[in-house]
Write a protein that holds these residues in place. Structure first.
Motif, mmCIF file in Angstrom:
data_model
loop_
_atom_site.group_PDB
_atom_site.id
_atom_site.type_symbol
_atom_site.label_atom_id
_atom_site.label_comp_id
_atom_site.label_asym_id
_atom_site.label_seq_id
_atom_site.Cartn_x
_atom_site.Cartn_y
_atom_site.Cartn_z
ATOM 1 N N LEU A 1 0.813 -1.216 0.000
ATOM 2 C CA LEU A 1 0.000 0.000 0.000
ATOM 3 C C LEU A 1 0.850 1.272 0.000
ATOM 4 C CD1 LEU A 1 -2.988 -0.945 2.336
ATOM 5 C CD2 LEU A 1 -2.919 -0.871 -0.141
ATOM 6 N N PRO A 2 1.933 1.335 0.815
ATOM 7 C CA PRO A 2 2.735 2.562 0.780
ATOM 8 C C PRO A 2 3.295 2.857 -0.612
ATOM 9 C CG PRO A 2 3.292 1.269 2.713
ATOM 10 C CD PRO A 2 2.377 0.422 1.878
ATOM 11 N N ARG B 1 1.929 1.687 -3.436
ATOM 12 C CA ARG B 1 0.813 1.590 -4.372
ATOM 13 C C ARG B 1 1.048 0.578 -5.477
ATOM 14 N NH1 ARG B 1 -3.087 5.005 -3.829
ATOM 15 N NH2 ARG B 1 -3.762 5.272 -5.971
ATOM 16 N N PRO C 1 -2.644 0.476 -9.193
ATOM 17 C CA PRO C 1 -4.021 0.908 -8.896
ATOM 18 C C PRO C 1 -4.927 0.870 -10.133
ATOM 19 C CG PRO C 1 -2.490 2.363 -7.807
ATOM 20 C CD PRO C 1 -1.666 1.441 -8.657
ATOM 21 N N PHE D 1 -7.228 -2.232 -10.757
ATOM 22 C CA PHE D 1 -8.202 -2.520 -9.699
ATOM 23 C C PHE D 1 -9.263 -3.504 -10.174
ATOM 24 C CE2 PHE D 1 -11.766 -1.634 -6.864
ATOM 25 C CZ PHE D 1 -11.129 -1.629 -5.650
ATOM 26 N N TRP E 1 1.581 4.448 12.230
ATOM 27 C CA TRP E 1 0.409 3.833 11.578
ATOM 28 C C TRP E 1 0.504 2.323 11.592
ATOM 29 C CZ3 TRP E 1 -2.972 7.362 11.658
ATOM 30 C CH2 TRP E 1 -2.601 8.696 11.469
ATOM 31 N N GLU E 2 1.731 1.821 11.386
ATOM 32 C CA GLU E 2 1.920 0.364 11.447
ATOM 33 C C GLU E 2 1.579 -0.143 12.847
ATOM 34 O OE1 GLU E 2 5.937 0.562 10.354
ATOM 35 O OE2 GLU E 2 5.538 0.554 8.192
ATOM 36 N N PHE F 1 -0.358 1.263 14.992
ATOM 37 C CA PHE F 1 -1.801 1.363 15.178
ATOM 38 C C PHE F 1 -2.517 0.153 14.580
ATOM 39 C CE2 PHE F 1 -5.868 2.314 13.213
ATOM 40 C CZ PHE F 1 -6.606 2.655 14.337
ATOM 41 N N TRP F 2 -2.164 -0.223 13.338
ATOM 42 C CA TRP F 2 -2.886 -1.316 12.677
ATOM 43 C C TRP F 2 -2.582 -2.669 13.310
ATOM 44 C CZ3 TRP F 2 -7.181 -0.751 10.344
ATOM 45 C CH2 TRP F 2 -7.460 0.436 9.644
ATOM 46 N N PHE G 1 -4.746 -2.576 16.363
ATOM 47 C CA PHE G 1 -6.164 -2.601 15.977
ATOM 48 C C PHE G 1 -6.579 -4.000 15.520
ATOM 49 C CE2 PHE G 1 -9.736 -1.915 13.071
ATOM 50 C CZ PHE G 1 -10.513 -1.005 13.768
ATOM 51 N N MET H 1 -16.178 -12.808 21.583
ATOM 52 C CA MET H 1 -17.454 -12.817 20.843
ATOM 53 C C MET H 1 -17.821 -14.221 20.350
ATOM 54 S SD MET H 1 -18.339 -9.445 20.495
ATOM 55 C CE MET H 1 -19.115 -9.211 18.924
ATOM 56 N N TYR I 1 -25.046 -12.967 15.287
ATOM 57 C CA TYR I 1 -25.574 -11.604 15.177
ATOM 58 C C TYR I 1 -24.913 -10.759 14.099
ATOM 59 C CZ TYR I 1 -27.512 -12.843 19.685
ATOM 60 O OH TYR I 1 -28.183 -13.472 20.678
ATOM 61 N N MET I 2 -23.672 -11.112 13.726
ATOM 62 C CA MET I 2 -22.949 -10.200 12.836
ATOM 63 C C MET I 2 -22.743 -10.741 11.431
ATOM 64 S SD MET I 2 -20.216 -8.970 15.647
ATOM 65 C CE MET I 2 -19.092 -8.037 14.638
ATOM 66 N N TRP J 1 -20.811 -2.295 12.695
ATOM 67 C CA TRP J 1 -20.268 -3.418 11.929
ATOM 68 C C TRP J 1 -20.518 -3.296 10.422
ATOM 69 C CZ3 TRP J 1 -16.807 -6.682 11.014
ATOM 70 C CH2 TRP J 1 -17.033 -7.870 10.331
ATOM 71 N N SER K 1 -7.764 3.532 -4.680
ATOM 72 C CA SER K 1 -7.221 2.964 -5.914
ATOM 73 C C SER K 1 -7.397 3.974 -7.047
ATOM 74 C CB SER K 1 -7.880 1.636 -6.240
ATOM 75 O OG SER K 1 -9.242 1.844 -6.481
ATOM 76 N N TYR L 1 -4.233 6.820 4.295
ATOM 77 C CA TYR L 1 -5.193 5.712 4.133
ATOM 78 C C TYR L 1 -5.983 5.508 5.431
ATOM 79 C CZ TYR L 1 -2.448 4.018 0.071
ATOM 80 O OH TYR L 1 -1.797 3.881 -1.113
#
Lengths: 471, 92
Positions: A73-74, A76, A87, A90, A199-200, A202-203, A206, A218, A225-226, B19, B34, B56
């Motif tokens: 992604l960095p 592209r 890109p 796509f 950011w790395e 963070f992800w 996360f 869960m 439910y999801m 969600w 993209s 992003y």
């Protein structure tokens, strides 16, 4: 089929529905699925281990000097073994998503919710987390006892160990996930010297948190439910879809009995009502109540019941993979219109995809006519049109290209640019002028064709049409 | 009116909003970025000091916020209309 329970629960004007609603929205009771052994448990373990192996292993594979699968992604660009996608490509990803979706439809129509029981990430990671839980807290009985007892030093220690292991495993999962999007070896090196980008970091946290929450806490509630698939899968089902079902005719009336007893003489069916099938169920349902949307078709109940049937000396398969038709004594139909239609769709889309990947030209040319003026007359009395060409190099290597143009006799191409050289993934704007003699123009607007060829590879070429406007 | 709204726990409502919007935000982020390079989003060359990964990420959360707002709207109208429908039926 009882897959519309929740929809009915939204109508609160009948007592039965209210009960359903309350049980659905009541505080969840924790489910302690009993460990199960048998053919399907082994198959599921195989599925879980190979899928986890693929997930954690693939980012470390190398191919031609770079990470084999890297959705960079960095930078592209996506590397998929020898293929590099930009890109602008796509559309291929959209194709892949459609193929994945259709495959799921096809497999569901054919074999039911096999995806849920063996391959869904929710199942796979829940299995891994359950395994850790069993290793730390012990079996189902021990887990229950531990949860029921008041907090003491041992309970704190055991729970802390479990959560520490879960969190470590989750963070490793988050790290691997980020490793699909940014080169994993460098990511690992930076992790070791504690120099990750914000950011790395963070992800990783996360995604790790999502794993910990979904697989640790869960669990089956995600499916109940999801998960949208659980709600619409009935649309893909028919009477010949493989389902897991309890053989009511054979099992009922259920009841306990001595192993030596002649249960038919006692007026009993084959079900000894040991509730093993309920105890092993990760979603906490009773398969004997019929097909339910909560059922993720993990087949734990089949293994559990077969085991009991063996002990009782009865035939296996009181709970088994079957179809509605087969259950009612009909003939099985594997090839059905639904299957043929899905298969045809899938084959068509896959062929188009394979063909377009194989015939993909790693060069793109766009021609934009100057919008400010239609044409200009030069001092030599020739007609001039101005264009901007955009050259996109989708190859991994730098190329220089030769530009040609045809369509009008004596057409001349002028450009101030000495050489068209484009770096990998780069876009170059090339302003060009076309000169033509007015006498050669057949009409006000003629078609011209630009051709761009790589100097080092004649097969790497594209053509693009444009209009040439004259008086 | 007993208020069916009260029977749906807060957590259920949160999941119902967050969600699906998470999923659509993911798809929107993929489509958007993209088509547009984060570095081309600032045509006058403002230096944001953010890496592509950072843009992003911010983009994803902006999309998520946007889709979640629409989810809250859906939930609100679904609950209030359902309440009105049930109330009028009970009065009949």
């Amino acid at each position: 089929m009882d897959v519309n329970k929740t929809n009915q629960a939204a109508r609160p004007d009948s007592t039965a529905d209210e009960q359903i609603e309350q049980s659905l929205y009541a505080r969840q009771e924790k489910i302690y699925p009993r460990e199960v052994h048998g053919l399907f448990a082994r198959l599921r373990a195989l599925g879980v281990l190979s899928l986890l192996g693929i997930f954690y292993g693939v980012p470390w594979l190398r191919w031609g000097g770079h990470q084999a699968i890297l959705f960079d992604l960095p930078a592209r660009k996506f590397h998929i073994f020898g293929l590099t996608l930009w890109p602008q490509d796509f559309i291929y990803l959209a194709f892949l998503l459609i193929i994945a979706g259709l495959t799921l439809f096809f497999v569901t129509a054919l074999a039911g919710r096999i995806w849920c029981g063996y391959a869904c990430p929710q199942t796979v990671w829940t299995e891994a987390f359950l395994w850790i839980e069993r290793k730390v807290e012990g079996d189902r009985m021990k887990q229950r006892k531990l949860d029921a007892q008041p907090w003491n030093a041992r309970k704190i220690r055991v729970k802390a160990t479990k959560h520490a292991l879960w969190i470590l495993f989750s963070l490793w999962t988050g790290f691997t996930f980020v490793g699909y999007f940014t080169p994993i070896i460098e990511l690992g090196q930076r992790l070791i010297v504690v120099n990750l980008g914000p950011w790395e970091t963070f992800w990783i946290i996360f995604y790790g948190f999502a794993t910990y929450g979904n697989a640790g806490w869960m669990r089956e509630q995600v499916c109940k439910y999801m998960c949208p698939y659980a709600r619409f899968q009935s649309a893909m089902f028919d009477r010949d879809t493989l389902i897991i079902s309890y053989d009511q005719a054979r099992g009922e009336p259920r009841g306990s009995r001595k192993r030596s007893a002649d249960h038919h003489g006692l007026g009993l069916g084959d079900c000894i009502d040991c509730t093993m099938c309920v105890q092993v169920c990760p979603t906490g349902i009773d398969i004997r109540d019929g097909l339910q949307y909560e059922c993720i078709a993990c087949s734990a109940c089949i293994d559990a019941c077969d085991d009991v049937m063996d002990k009782m000396g009865y035939d296996r398969g009181l709970v088994r993979y079957t179809t509605e038709t087969a259950m009612h004594g009909g003939k099985r139909h594997i090839i059905r219109p639904r299957i043929i239609v899905y298969a045809l769709f899938l084959l068509t889309i896959m062929s188009i995809f394979a063909w377009s990947i194989a015939h993909r030209v790693v060069l793109e040319l766009n021609v934009i006519r100057d919008r400010n003026s239609l044409y200009r007359e030069t001092s030599d009395g020739l007609i001039e049109n101005v264009y901007t060409l955009k050259v996109l190099n989708k190859d991994d290597a730098e190329h220089s290209y030769s530009l040609g143009v045809s369509g009008i006799p004596g057409l001349a191409l002028k450009s101030d640019l000495k050489e068209i050289r484009v770096e990998p993934g780069g876009v170059l704007e090339v302003p060009v002028r076309l000169h033509a003699d007015e006498s050669e123009l057949q009409s006000r607007s003629s078609q011209v064709v630009f051709t761009l060829v790589a100097n080092d590879d004649q097969t790497l070429s594209v053509t693009e049409n444009a209009r040439f406007i004259g008086p | 009116m007993s208020g069916e709204e009260k029977e749906i726990p807060k957590l259920q409502k949160c999941i119902a909003v967050l969600w699906p919007s998470f999923l659509t935000a993911g798809a929107a982020t993929g489509l958007f970025f993209s088509a547009f390079d984060p570095y081309d989003l600032f045509p006058f060359g403002e230096d944001t000091g953010l890496s592509r990964l950072g843009i992003y990420t911010i983009g994803f959360f902006l999309f998520w916020a946007l889709t979640a707002v629409s989810g809250i709207g859906t939930l609100y109208f679904a609950i209030t209309n359902c309440l009105r429908y049930n109330t009028s039926r009970r009065q009949d």
